[in-house]
Scaffold this motif. Structure first.
Motif, PDB file in Angstrom:
ATOM      1  N   ARG A 159       0.823  -1.214   0.000  1.00 29.46           N
ATOM      2  CA  ARG A 159       0.000   0.000   0.000  1.00 29.46           C
ATOM      3  C   ARG A 159       0.858   1.265   0.000  1.00 29.46           C
ATOM      4  O   ARG A 159       2.014   1.258   0.406  1.00 29.46           O
ATOM      5  CB  ARG A 159      -0.916   0.022   1.229  1.00 29.46           C
ATOM      6  CG  ARG A 159      -1.890  -1.146   1.313  1.00 29.46           C
ATOM      7  CD  ARG A 159      -2.915  -1.119   0.185  1.00 29.46           C
ATOM      8  NE  ARG A 159      -3.976  -2.074   0.390  1.00 29.46           N
ATOM      9  CZ  ARG A 159      -5.170  -1.786   0.909  1.00 29.46           C
ATOM     10  NH1 ARG A 159      -5.467  -0.558   1.247  1.00 29.46           N
ATOM     11  NH2 ARG A 159      -6.071  -2.744   1.057  1.00 29.46           N
ATOM     12  N   ARG A 160       0.247   2.360  -0.419  1.00 36.62           N
ATOM     13  CA  ARG A 160       0.861   3.683  -0.303  1.00 36.62           C
ATOM     14  C   ARG A 160       0.536   4.255   1.075  1.00 36.62           C
ATOM     15  O   ARG A 160      -0.593   4.128   1.550  1.00 36.62           O
ATOM     16  CB  ARG A 160       0.348   4.613  -1.402  1.00 36.62           C
ATOM     17  CG  ARG A 160       0.944   4.280  -2.769  1.00 36.62           C
ATOM     18  CD  ARG A 160       0.222   5.015  -3.905  1.00 36.62           C
ATOM     19  NE  ARG A 160       0.188   6.462  -3.736  1.00 36.62           N
ATOM     20  CZ  ARG A 160       1.200   7.281  -4.027  1.00 36.62           C
ATOM     21  NH1 ARG A 160       2.340   6.782  -4.483  1.00 36.62           N
ATOM     22  NH2 ARG A 160       1.088   8.585  -3.873  1.00 36.62           N
ATOM     23  N   TRP A 161       1.529   4.859   1.708  1.00 39.67           N
ATOM     24  CA  TRP A 161       1.389   5.443   3.036  1.00 39.67           C
ATOM     25  C   TRP A 161       1.660   6.947   2.937  1.00 39.67           C
ATOM     26  O   TRP A 161       2.434   7.386   2.097  1.00 39.67           O
ATOM     27  CB  TRP A 161       2.417   4.855   4.005  1.00 39.67           C
ATOM     28  CG  TRP A 161       2.258   3.398   4.295  1.00 39.67           C
ATOM     29  CD1 TRP A 161       2.163   2.374   3.385  1.00 39.67           C
ATOM     30  CD2 TRP A 161       2.209   2.780   5.579  1.00 39.67           C
ATOM     31  NE1 TRP A 161       2.056   1.168   4.025  1.00 39.67           N
ATOM     32  CE2 TRP A 161       2.090   1.387   5.380  1.00 39.67           C
ATOM     33  CE3 TRP A 161       2.276   3.278   6.882  1.00 39.67           C
ATOM     34  CZ2 TRP A 161       2.030   0.483   6.435  1.00 39.67           C
ATOM     35  CZ3 TRP A 161       2.213   2.379   7.940  1.00 39.67           C
ATOM     36  CH2 TRP A 161       2.087   1.005   7.716  1.00 39.67           C
ATOM     37  N   PHE A 162       1.031   7.720   3.842  1.00 38.19           N
ATOM     38  CA  PHE A 162       1.361   9.136   3.824  1.00 38.19           C
ATOM     39  C   PHE A 162       2.780   9.349   4.365  1.00 38.19           C
ATOM     40  O   PHE A 162       3.300   8.579   5.154  1.00 38.19           O
ATOM     41  CB  PHE A 162       0.340   9.991   4.589  1.00 38.19           C
ATOM     42  CG  PHE A 162       0.123   9.645   6.040  1.00 38.19           C
ATOM     43  CD1 PHE A 162       1.121   9.851   6.981  1.00 38.19           C
ATOM     44  CD2 PHE A 162      -1.107   9.166   6.485  1.00 38.19           C
ATOM     45  CE1 PHE A 162       0.919   9.582   8.314  1.00 38.19           C
ATOM     46  CE2 PHE A 162      -1.316   8.887   7.821  1.00 38.19           C
ATOM     47  CZ  PHE A 162      -0.297   9.092   8.736  1.00 38.19           C
ATOM     48  N   GLY A 222       4.253   7.548  -0.849  1.00 40.79           N
ATOM     49  CA  GLY A 222       2.904   8.065  -0.766  1.00 40.79           C
ATOM     50  C   GLY A 222       2.892   9.575  -0.697  1.00 40.79           C
ATOM     51  O   GLY A 222       3.936  10.225  -0.739  1.00 40.79           O
ATOM     52  N   ASN A 268      -7.346   9.229  -1.828  1.00 37.96           N
ATOM     53  CA  ASN A 268      -6.358   8.433  -2.562  1.00 37.96           C
ATOM     54  C   ASN A 268      -6.279   6.975  -2.131  1.00 37.96           C
ATOM     55  O   ASN A 268      -5.534   6.203  -2.730  1.00 37.96           O
ATOM     56  CB  ASN A 268      -4.963   9.055  -2.414  1.00 37.96           C
ATOM     57  CG  ASN A 268      -4.906  10.472  -2.956  1.00 37.96           C
ATOM     58  OD1 ASN A 268      -5.457  10.750  -4.010  1.00 37.96           O
ATOM     59  ND2 ASN A 268      -4.241  11.357  -2.232  1.00 37.96           N
ATOM     60  N   THR A 273      -4.873   6.048   0.469  1.00 36.35           N
ATOM     61  CA  THR A 273      -3.614   5.911   1.202  1.00 36.35           C
ATOM     62  C   THR A 273      -3.893   5.334   2.585  1.00 36.35           C
ATOM     63  O   THR A 273      -4.920   5.639   3.196  1.00 36.35           O
ATOM     64  CB  THR A 273      -2.950   7.289   1.357  1.00 36.35           C
ATOM     65  OG1 THR A 273      -2.820   7.886   0.072  1.00 36.35           O
ATOM     66  CG2 THR A 273      -1.590   7.174   2.012  1.00 36.35           C
TER      67      THR A 273
END
Length: 283
Positions: A187-190, A212, A228, A230
């Motif tokens: 996954r994309r993370w902030f 992210g 998004n 995220t």
């Protein structure tokens, strides 16, 4: 009886453990034990019943705890009045994160009761500086979350909160009772901006490098999830929009709520703030 020894006794009586009290007082255990034994000799009574599991208060210890708290509180008021007469009765508090935390509300009410004449200034800060401007000299004490670089700072732990992953309510993982960090590896993370404390960044990225969108504030984190998809981490128990949910992370260390100040700063208003904060977050 010296005020310092009474502070030692109060710490042991509240923690009911010499090791934890020594950690809280930022000292080693042997001199703490000696100070308490000397105090017992001075008052001519056993104050604490020792056992391998810790300590318990005796009847005399219970009485002294009440009196010691009252004496120390009075001493704090004396120092504050002297500071006020010298024109120094101002404290600036840096606060990071969610102002709806009930611990913050209890602390604010308790501090006002103890110090009604103090000019309290609050600096609300974003997520890019976990010390809330302490290193830059913008605040006297910070109410924040660890971990971060603690060099030249003194940190008092107030509470620990379990952490979960914030997801959109329609995310396939949102219905799970718990997740592991490995299940979020794709996954994309902030991210926080360049220059942010790397220890702080690593913790909120689950201990590994991530990619992210860049965020600076809590609301930006939530919007990154909402718009998004995220993923981000957050302490459990915080209110979220209905479109979002939080799933507990099984293998994530808890987040510590802490009070932090510059090492060696002897401002009595700071010391009073720390003691009141410790009590407010215990209830």
């Amino acid at each position: 009886m010296e005020l310092r020894t009474l502070r030692y006794f109060v710490a042991v009586a509240e923690e009911l453990h010499f090791g934890r009290a020594a950690t809280r007082l930022h000292m080693s255990q042997p001199p703490l034990s000696r100070a308490i034994r000397q105090l017992e000799a001075d008052v001519g009574a056993l104050l604490l019943a020792r056992s391998p599991a810790g300590v318990t208060l005796t009847a005399a210890g219970t009485v002294l705890l009440d009196e010691a708290r009252a004496l120390l509180d009075h001493a704090d008021r004396v120092r504050v009045r002297v500071s006020a007469a010298a024109g120094a009765a101002t404290i600036t508090i840096g606060i990071l994160g969610d102002g709806t935390d009930p611990g913050v509300a209890r602390l604010a009410a308790a501090y006002r009761r103890h110090h009604p004449a103090i000019d309290i200034r609050v600096r609300d800060t974003d997520l890019t500086d976990p010390t809330c401007g302490l290193r830059a000299g913008l605040v006297d004490v910070a109410l924040t979350r660890a971990p971060f670089d603690e060099t030249a700072l003194t940190v008092r732990a107030l509470r620990t909160d379990p952490v979960g992953v914030v997801l959109r309510a329609d995310d396939p993982l949102a219905r799970r009772d718990g997740l592991r960090l490995a299940e979020l590896s794709d996954r994309r993370w902030f991210q926080f901006p360049p220059g942010t404390d790397p220890i702080w960044q690593s913790y909120w990225n689950g201990g590994g490098p991530r990619e992210g969108p860049e965020v600076r504030a809590v609301q930006e984190c939530l919007h990154a999830v909402l718009w998004n998809g995220t993923v981000g981490l957050a302490p459990l128990g915080h209110d979220l929009p209905t479109e979002l949910t939080v799933v507990p992370l099984i293998d994530m260390p808890p987040s510590r709520v802490v009070a932090v100040w510059n090492e060696g700063d002897t401002n009595p208003l700071i010391r009073s703030f720390i003691e009141i904060a410790t009590s407010a977050y215990r209830h």
